[in-house]
Design an enzyme around this catalytic site. Structure first.
Site, PDB file in Angstrom:
ATOM      1  N   TRP A  93       0.824  -1.211   0.000  1.00 17.53           N
ATOM      2  CA  TRP A  93       0.000   0.000   0.000  1.00 17.53           C
ATOM      3  C   TRP A  93       0.857   1.261   0.000  1.00 17.53           C
ATOM      4  O   TRP A  93       1.874   1.343   0.683  1.00 17.53           O
ATOM      5  CB  TRP A  93      -0.889   0.006   1.235  1.00 17.53           C
ATOM      6  CG  TRP A  93      -1.589   1.307   1.508  1.00 17.53           C
ATOM      7  CD1 TRP A  93      -1.088   2.394   2.176  1.00 17.53           C
ATOM      8  CD2 TRP A  93      -2.912   1.666   1.111  1.00 17.53           C
ATOM      9  NE1 TRP A  93      -2.021   3.398   2.227  1.00 17.53           N
ATOM     10  CE2 TRP A  93      -3.150   2.977   1.578  1.00 17.53           C
ATOM     11  CE3 TRP A  93      -3.929   1.008   0.415  1.00 17.53           C
ATOM     12  CZ2 TRP A  93      -4.352   3.642   1.376  1.00 17.53           C
ATOM     13  CZ3 TRP A  93      -5.129   1.673   0.206  1.00 17.53           C
ATOM     14  CH2 TRP A  93      -5.337   2.974   0.687  1.00 17.53           C
ATOM     15  N   ASP A  96      -0.281   9.124   0.730  1.00 22.12           N
ATOM     16  CA  ASP A  96       0.110  10.518   0.539  1.00 22.12           C
ATOM     17  C   ASP A  96       1.560  10.710   0.096  1.00 22.12           C
ATOM     18  O   ASP A  96       2.481  10.077   0.633  1.00 22.12           O
ATOM     19  CB  ASP A  96      -0.054  11.294   1.850  1.00 22.12           C
ATOM     20  CG  ASP A  96      -1.444  11.218   2.421  1.00 22.12           C
ATOM     21  OD1 ASP A  96      -2.278  10.473   1.895  1.00 22.12           O
ATOM     22  OD2 ASP A  96      -1.688  11.903   3.429  1.00 22.12           O
ATOM     23  N   THR A 156       1.815  12.108   7.453  1.00 21.58           N
ATOM     24  CA  THR A 156       2.231  13.041   6.406  1.00 21.58           C
ATOM     25  C   THR A 156       3.010  14.238   6.945  1.00 21.58           C
ATOM     26  O   THR A 156       2.725  14.761   8.017  1.00 21.58           O
ATOM     27  CB  THR A 156       0.991  13.510   5.627  1.00 21.58           C
ATOM     28  OG1 THR A 156       0.493  12.412   4.875  1.00 21.58           O
ATOM     29  CG2 THR A 156       1.292  14.651   4.695  1.00 21.58           C
ATOM     30  N   ASP A 220      -0.577  17.149   9.469  1.00 17.06           N
ATOM     31  CA  ASP A 220      -0.010  17.451   8.154  1.00 17.06           C
ATOM     32  C   ASP A 220       0.577  18.864   8.052  1.00 17.06           C
ATOM     33  O   ASP A 220       0.036  19.732   7.337  1.00 17.06           O
ATOM     34  CB  ASP A 220      -1.049  17.242   7.056  1.00 17.06           C
ATOM     35  CG  ASP A 220      -1.736  15.885   7.162  1.00 17.06           C
ATOM     36  OD1 ASP A 220      -1.119  14.952   7.707  1.00 17.06           O
ATOM     37  OD2 ASP A 220      -2.887  15.762   6.706  1.00 17.06           O
TER      38      ASP A 220
END
Length: 640
Positions: A93, A96, A156, A220
């Site tokens: 998998w 981002d 992220t 993020d």
């Protein structure tokens, strides 16, 4: 940014950060002689191997192979779905994009990765490098979930390049109690152009959710930009009730932060904002801008990924450094309620300033539209879109222009031209391009203007999503291309324009992609996507389409409107994939002129964890084991 006048505070605990500025030098200069010698000696062997018989990249497996594998039909379909020139890891998998940057001659790309399977979870940072954003070399994992503050995921983050080649990486960690916190990391050796080892700051986390913010609603961090007070500024996504917000922090050392009053921006009803991006674009130039640049000829882009609907929205506006506020040019198309980067499968995007070519480059995560069971069976899920340049549309003044980076054109092979092809209403015209699995298509369409002028006016609201797709006929549309179609057209993906003449004689154009007949499979998403595309007076309708197996990236009018589509045909695959022009309008014909290239495959070399442990990889061993073969390949690739 002028590094000669910038004041900054070095990070503690890292001796190189306090050293004097270095004279700029070419990357990997010390390796040049070694590299050239190895290329000369090893290329002889590589040439022999290269000249040996090779199976064409897009042919069906032979019958003998099918006989030995009872599930070969299904496996063949799944195998075909893997892309040839889009970035993706060898397996498992990915989501981002993280911390993209250009550093010492290399493009670096980090990404959310599950090393244990093809579903989300166990998130760490993958890492790859490239010379040209097309051919990639996977490196060892950059950061893994091994501390209390990121044990539930290294989520992220963004890179900021400081003076003297310093790099700071801010990222979100999910703690042992699933609290979202912000953490700091930096390279173990800033002289290593490959940045193979990263150090997490011992005092992490550097930021925790402030009062009034949910512990799972704080994530993020963006790339930092420098402000005149001698500080760096970042913004972080969050929400208050159903209002999406971007929190703002100033810092001098990336360790201690001051939260500004209020927020950079907020839009009620948009829900959680994640993967925020904030950057300047020039109103007068076709060059990209450093993230810290501001001024009279600059607009600022505010982009948020909406967790509620999983789409990326942006708006253009003005940024006031003193107040720390951003205001949209048009509140009717504010963040989350107006323009999207892409009207298909495109999320969690991230830009970076490429100082090498003075451009801003956009990455976007392209998820799957099939079932999780199918992903597990094929052993991988998701990929990244082709990197795009981003510019302010000086003609409309209200849009960005997105376009595939120029390097993708290196993969173009044989070209076919189709000049002024007449396509009558209700007809389909085959385009003889051979196998249509890997293509770069540039097309222009000319409608019969007399028919457009005489067409009946309508007050009907048009929407790609609710229009009934390419099968729904109107006076002036739909018309365009059938991509990844089989000969019988039982499978096809139309990418098309639909022109509507409204009251008062105004002509509006829509750009759509229709998945509803893309596959006879039943476990895949099949919907119609798209939106309005601005077409100015005197402009010809134009589009560009990149076809790469299960992904179709489409750009209308120079990139004013884009659509990324994931499709999973079962018949229009390998040598059976075809390309057609179509016109399903009732009242008008059109003329099409096209340039179509077959596309080669990119070289994306995997990293093998069996070759050596993560800790044993030094810049020298990585260079010998991976960069040298990578260079040999590129030499052979471009001279053949």
């Amino acid at each position: 940014m002028d590094t000669n006048t910038t004041s900054y505070t070095p990070l503690p605990g890292d001796p190189f950060l306090s050293g004097p500025p270095e004279t700029p030098r070419r990357p990997l200069k010390g390796f040049a002689v070694i590299f050239a010698s190895v290329i000369f000696l090893m290329s002889l062997v590589a040439l022999i191997i290269h000249q040996g018989p090779q199976q064409p990249p897009d042919v069906m497996p032979d019958k003998q192979d099918e006989h030995h594998h009872p599930q070969s039909t299904t496996n063949t379909m799944l195998s075909w779905q893997r892309t040839a020139f889009h970035f993706q890891p060898e397996k498992n998998w990915m989501n981002d994009p993280n911390g993209p940057m250009y550093y010492k001659g290399w493009y670096h790309f980090f990404y959310q990765y599950n090393p244990r399977g093809a579903v989300w979870g166990n998130i760490v940072w993958g890492h790859a490098v490239s010379r040209d954003l097309i051919h990639w070399l996977h490196l060892p994992l950059a950061m893994v979930a091994d501390q209390w503050y990121d044990i539930n995921g290294v989520w992220t983050g963004s890179a900021t390049i400081l003076p003297n080649d310093q790099i700071v990486m801010l990222y979100t960690g999910s703690t042992n109690e699933s609290v979202q916190v912000q953490c700091l990391a930096y390279p173990a050796d800033h002289k290593d152009p490959l940045l193979t080892k990263w150090v997490k700051y011992s005092g992490n986390p550097v930021l925790v959710p402030p009062p009034g913010i949910g512990v799972k609603d704080f994530r993020d961090p963006t790339t930092a930009w420098y402000i005149t007070e001698g500080k760096w500024r970042i913004t972080i996504g969050s929400k208050v009730n159903k209002t999406g917000i971007s929190l703002v922090y100033d810092t001098k050392d990336f360790i201690k932060y001051e939260q500004l009053d209020g927020v950079l921006h907020a839009v009620p009803g948009t829900g959680m904002w994640e993967c925020i991006d904030f950057y300047p674009v020039s109103k007068t130039s076709d060059k990209g801008l450093d993230t810290s640049q501001n001024g009279a000829d600059v607009k600022h882009v505010m982009k948020a990924s909406l967790d509620d609907d999983r789409n990326d929205y942006y708006a253009l506006g003005s940024y006031n450094e003193k107040t720390g506020k951003w205001v949209p040019d048009n509140q009717k198309i504010d963040v989350g309620i107006g323009i999207r980067y892409d009207y298909g499968k495109f999320y969690a995007s991230k830009t970076f300033y490429d100082q090498n070519k003075q451009r801003r480059v956009l990455w976007g995560w392209i998820g799957e539209s099939d079932s999780e069971n199918a992903d597990v069976k094929k052993g991988w899920a998701s990929l990244q879109g082709i990197p795009r340049t981003v510019l302010f549309d000086q003609k409309t003044g209200s849009n960005l222009l997105q376009w595939p980076v120029e390097e993708i054109e290196k993969l173009r092979l044989n070209k076919k031209n189709f000049d002024k092809v007449q396509v009558k209403a209700g007809s389909v015209v085959p385009l003889d391009v051979g196998t249509a699995t890997q293509l770069d298509i540039v097309a222009e369409f000319q409608l019969d203007q007399k028919v457009v002028e005489s067409a009946a006016e309508t007050n009907e609201e048009f929407s790609c999503q609710t229009s009934g797709g390419a099968a729904k006929r109107g006076a002036l549309g739909p018309f365009g291309l059938l991509v990844l179609a089989d000969d019988s057209l039982s499978e096809r993906t139309p990418v098309y324009f639909y022109v509507v003449k409204g009251s008062g004689g105004t002509v509006n154009t829509y750009f759509c992609a229709d998945q509803t007949r893309s596959s006879v499979a039943t476990d895949v998403v099949k919907q119609v996507s798209g939106s309005y595309v601005p077409v100015l007076k005197g402009e010809t309708l134009s589009l560009r389409i990149l076809v790469d197996h299960s992904i179709i990236e489409s750009f209308a009018q120079g990139g004013r409107t884009t659509i990324t589509t994931r499709v999973y045909p079962t018949q229009a695959i390998y040598g059976a994939a075809r390309l057609f022009l179509f016109n399903n309008a009732t009242d008008t014909s059109f003329t099409a002129s096209l340039q179509i290239w077959q596309m080669n495959s990119a070289f994306i070399r995997p990293f093998s964890p069996d070759a050596a442990s993560h800790s044993s990889f030094t810049p020298v061993t990585v260079f010998i084991k991976f960069i040298v073969p990578f260079g040999i390949f590129l030499t052979l690739y471009f001279v053949r």
